[in-house]
Write a protein that holds these residues in place. Sequence first.
Motif, PDB file in Angstrom:
ATOM      1  N   GLY A 220       0.812  -1.205   0.000  1.00  0.00           N
ATOM      2  CA  GLY A 220       0.000   0.000   0.000  1.00  0.00           C
ATOM      3  C   GLY A 220       0.844   1.254   0.000  1.00  0.00           C
ATOM      4  N   GLN A 221       0.169   2.393   0.060  1.00  0.00           N
ATOM      5  CA  GLN A 221       0.842   3.689   0.060  1.00  0.00           C
ATOM      6  C   GLN A 221      -0.087   4.698   0.732  1.00  0.00           C
ATOM      7  OE1 GLN A 221      -0.028   6.687  -2.017  1.00  0.00           O
ATOM      8  NE2 GLN A 221      -2.027   5.680  -2.095  1.00  0.00           N
ATOM      9  N   ASP A 222       0.421   5.916   0.995  1.00  0.00           N
ATOM     10  CA  ASP A 222      -0.453   6.943   1.560  1.00  0.00           C
ATOM     11  C   ASP A 222      -0.368   8.202   0.732  1.00  0.00           C
ATOM     12  OD1 ASP A 222       0.828   9.174   4.004  1.00  0.00           O
ATOM     13  OD2 ASP A 222       2.059   8.062   2.566  1.00  0.00           O
ATOM     14  N   ASN A 223      -1.539   8.706   0.337  1.00  0.00           N
ATOM     15  CA  ASN A 223      -1.656   9.935  -0.445  1.00  0.00           C
ATOM     16  C   ASN A 223      -3.121  10.362  -0.420  1.00  0.00           C
ATOM     17  OD1 ASN A 223       0.423  11.436  -2.133  1.00  0.00           O
ATOM     18  ND2 ASN A 223       1.092   9.318  -2.476  1.00  0.00           N
ATOM     19  N   PRO A 224      -3.408  11.617  -0.729  1.00  0.00           N
ATOM     20  CA  PRO A 224      -4.806  12.001  -0.931  1.00  0.00           C
ATOM     21  C   PRO A 224      -5.416  11.213  -2.090  1.00  0.00           C
ATOM     22  CG  PRO A 224      -3.412  13.924  -0.656  1.00  0.00           C
ATOM     23  CD  PRO A 224      -2.491  12.755  -0.825  1.00  0.00           C
ATOM     24  N   ILE A 225      -6.734  11.013  -2.056  1.00  0.00           N
ATOM     25  CA  ILE A 225      -7.333  10.169  -3.098  1.00  0.00           C
ATOM     26  C   ILE A 225      -7.319  10.836  -4.467  1.00  0.00           C
ATOM     27  CG2 ILE A 225      -8.751   8.869  -1.467  1.00  0.00           C
ATOM     28  CD1 ILE A 225     -11.181  10.465  -2.492  1.00  0.00           C
ATOM     29  N   ALA A 226      -7.148  12.165  -4.526  1.00  0.00           N
ATOM     30  CA  ALA A 226      -6.998  12.814  -5.834  1.00  0.00           C
ATOM     31  C   ALA A 226      -5.769  12.279  -6.549  1.00  0.00           C
ATOM     32  CB  ALA A 226      -6.900  14.327  -5.667  1.00  0.00           C
ATOM     33  N   THR A 227      -4.722  12.014  -5.789  1.00  0.00           N
ATOM     34  CA  THR A 227      -3.495  11.453  -6.371  1.00  0.00           C
ATOM     35  C   THR A 227      -3.703   9.995  -6.742  1.00  0.00           C
ATOM     36  OG1 THR A 227      -2.203  12.965  -5.001  1.00  0.00           O
ATOM     37  CG2 THR A 227      -1.024  11.123  -5.984  1.00  0.00           C
ATOM     38  N   LEU A 228      -4.426   9.261  -5.910  1.00  0.00           N
ATOM     39  CA  LEU A 228      -4.742   7.860  -6.209  1.00  0.00           C
ATOM     40  C   LEU A 228      -5.473   7.757  -7.542  1.00  0.00           C
ATOM     41  CD1 LEU A 228      -4.887   4.887  -5.092  1.00  0.00           C
ATOM     42  CD2 LEU A 228      -7.090   5.522  -4.104  1.00  0.00           C
ATOM     43  N   LYS A 229      -6.432   8.652  -7.752  1.00  0.00           N
ATOM     44  CA  LYS A 229      -7.188   8.659  -9.000  1.00  0.00           C
ATOM     45  C   LYS A 229      -6.325   9.106 -10.171  1.00  0.00           C
ATOM     46  CE  LYS A 229     -10.875  11.128 -11.406  1.00  0.00           C
ATOM     47  NZ  LYS A 229     -11.808  12.276 -11.353  1.00  0.00           N
ATOM     48  N   ALA A 230      -5.670  10.270 -10.028  1.00  0.00           N
ATOM     49  CA  ALA A 230      -4.925  10.851 -11.148  1.00  0.00           C
ATOM     50  C   ALA A 230      -3.756   9.977 -11.585  1.00  0.00           C
ATOM     51  CB  ALA A 230      -4.424  12.245 -10.776  1.00  0.00           C
ATOM     52  N   SER A 231      -3.170   9.236 -10.651  1.00  0.00           N
ATOM     53  CA  SER A 231      -2.010   8.401 -10.969  1.00  0.00           C
ATOM     54  C   SER A 231      -2.377   6.985 -11.385  1.00  0.00           C
ATOM     55  CB  SER A 231      -1.060   8.347  -9.759  1.00  0.00           C
ATOM     56  OG  SER A 231      -0.614   9.643  -9.415  1.00  0.00           O
ATOM     57  N   GLY A 232      -3.676   6.654 -11.327  1.00  0.00           N
ATOM     58  CA  GLY A 232      -4.120   5.342 -11.781  1.00  0.00           C
ATOM     59  C   GLY A 232      -3.819   4.195 -10.845  1.00  0.00           C
ATOM     60  N   TRP A 233      -3.502   4.496  -9.585  1.00  0.00           N
ATOM     61  CA  TRP A 233      -3.133   3.423  -8.649  1.00  0.00           C
ATOM     62  C   TRP A 233      -4.315   2.544  -8.290  1.00  0.00           C
ATOM     63  CZ3 TRP A 233      -0.317   7.433  -5.088  1.00  0.00           C
ATOM     64  CH2 TRP A 233       0.867   7.863  -5.737  1.00  0.00           C
ATOM     65  N   TYR A 234      -5.539   3.028  -8.553  1.00  0.00           N
ATOM     66  CA  TYR A 234      -6.724   2.213  -8.281  1.00  0.00           C
ATOM     67  C   TYR A 234      -6.711   0.928  -9.106  1.00  0.00           C
ATOM     68  CZ  TYR A 234      -8.196   4.575 -12.568  1.00  0.00           C
ATOM     69  OH  TYR A 234      -8.248   5.078 -13.847  1.00  0.00           O
ATOM     70  N   GLU A 235      -5.907   0.905 -10.157  1.00  0.00           N
ATOM     71  CA  GLU A 235      -5.803  -0.308 -10.979  1.00  0.00           C
ATOM     72  C   GLU A 235      -5.070  -1.418 -10.250  1.00  0.00           C
ATOM     73  OE1 GLU A 235      -4.005   0.693 -14.690  1.00  0.00           O
ATOM     74  OE2 GLU A 235      -5.437   2.297 -15.141  1.00  0.00           O
ATOM     75  N   VAL A 236      -4.276  -1.057  -9.238  1.00  0.00           N
ATOM     76  CA  VAL A 236      -3.458  -2.057  -8.546  1.00  0.00           C
ATOM     77  C   VAL A 236      -3.687  -2.025  -7.031  1.00  0.00           C
ATOM     78  CG1 VAL A 236      -1.651  -2.317 -10.289  1.00  0.00           C
ATOM     79  CG2 VAL A 236      -1.530  -0.404  -8.694  1.00  0.00           C
ATOM     80  N   GLN A 237      -4.834  -1.481  -6.602  1.00  0.00           N
ATOM     81  CA  GLN A 237      -5.220  -1.448  -5.202  1.00  0.00           C
ATOM     82  C   GLN A 237      -6.694  -1.832  -5.080  1.00  0.00           C
ATOM     83  OE1 GLN A 237      -2.594   0.440  -2.409  1.00  0.00           O
ATOM     84  NE2 GLN A 237      -2.278  -1.370  -3.654  1.00  0.00           N
ATOM     85  N   THR A 238      -7.107  -2.218  -3.872  1.00  0.00           N
ATOM     86  CA  THR A 238      -8.497  -2.622  -3.672  1.00  0.00           C
ATOM     87  C   THR A 238      -9.207  -1.806  -2.594  1.00  0.00           C
ATOM     88  OG1 THR A 238      -7.860  -4.290  -2.025  1.00  0.00           O
ATOM     89  CG2 THR A 238      -7.995  -5.012  -4.339  1.00  0.00           C
ATOM     90  N   ASP A 239      -8.436  -1.175  -1.687  1.00  0.00           N
ATOM     91  CA  ASP A 239      -9.047  -0.555  -0.512  1.00  0.00           C
ATOM     92  C   ASP A 239      -8.438   0.800  -0.196  1.00  0.00           C
ATOM     93  OD1 ASP A 239     -10.846  -2.651   1.228  1.00  0.00           O
ATOM     94  OD2 ASP A 239      -9.340  -3.696   0.009  1.00  0.00           O
ATOM     95  N   VAL A 240      -9.262   1.659   0.446  1.00  0.00           N
ATOM     96  CA  VAL A 240      -8.794   2.945   0.966  1.00  0.00           C
ATOM     97  C   VAL A 240      -9.297   3.089   2.396  1.00  0.00           C
ATOM     98  CG1 VAL A 240      -9.108   5.457   0.855  1.00  0.00           C
ATOM     99  CG2 VAL A 240      -8.606   4.176  -1.225  1.00  0.00           C
TER     100      VAL A 240
END
Length: 344
Positions: A220-240
């Motif tokens: 996992g990692q820690d960042n605001p969800i705007a970064t999670l969305k903009a960087s496409g990490w949701y493709e390789v993560q399941t939970d926030v």
Amino acid sequence: MATLSSFLLATSLVLAGCAGGGGGNASGTAGGGGTAGKPHVLKVANYFATDHPQNVALREKFKPMVEEKSGGSLQVQIYDNSKLGAEKEFYDGVRNGTIEMGIPGLIMQADVPKMAVGEWPFLFKDFAHAKKVLEGPIGKEMTDEMESKHGVHALAWSANGFRMFSSNRPIASVNDFQGMRIRMPNIPNYIKLGQLLGANITPMPISEVFTALEQKVVDGQDNPIATLKASGWYEVQTDVLESKHMFSPNLYIINGKLWSQLTPEQQRILEEAAKAAADYEWELLEKSYEDDKKFLQEKGIRFTTPDESFRQAMETAAGPLYDEIYQTYPWAKEMVEKIKAEAK
């Protein structure tokens, strides 16, 4: 001969008058009341994805305002997504003048300790509280030493947002952090917080996070969800986990030597444009939260909102970090109290 002499004298007077008038106008245009000045191309570096609110604000507010109001004497080139290097690289570039401007986080805090305050855990209540503190006397106090120590001039505070943990499995209690491999920035306060929560922390540049998550080098990692969305990490993560464990600001900066070479009018234009763009970015980021959350949920991301006992357990775990901070910096406890008072 007399006629010829009179003609030559009159001609020379006319030419002298024209030369004088032309010189006056040229001086007025160049000076323009301090508006024109020497032309400069301003490369603005940051690590955010192209469609992140930081870069939207740069494109829609900062660049057009600067170029229009300076009459073209200041040209803005935006280098997003770590195109001029990771945060440390482009920040060092602004320090040494190879890059004119940047929007880093608080990477300078190792040498300018008061800059770390913005990212101490569980300190800010909401966006309004953070903005009030950073744009007021406390924010100025935080940046006061940057020019003397690092040769960079601060222009405006912007926002990265409240940081949250994304992971490849749910985090429903403090115990779920145990043994989890989490990427965090290579900043002591971050690393210490992650360790106090029970995680194994792996520092790395933000440009390497997607691959590390995809290849399961980290969980996992820690960042605001705007970064999670903009960087496409949701493709390789399941939970926030909506932990909001830390507020993460950014800062518009410019090389100090270049700043001193600008005309007062150019300086004013940059200050006004930076403030307008930063205000716009704060607004975009705060308003986008629910939209970003909905987008991520549609992509299959599950959100966990910690209850009061879970949140209190995280704050308690962070206690030793504050003990260490207070022992190291005599001014820290008073500043924390002033920041908390601003939330009332």
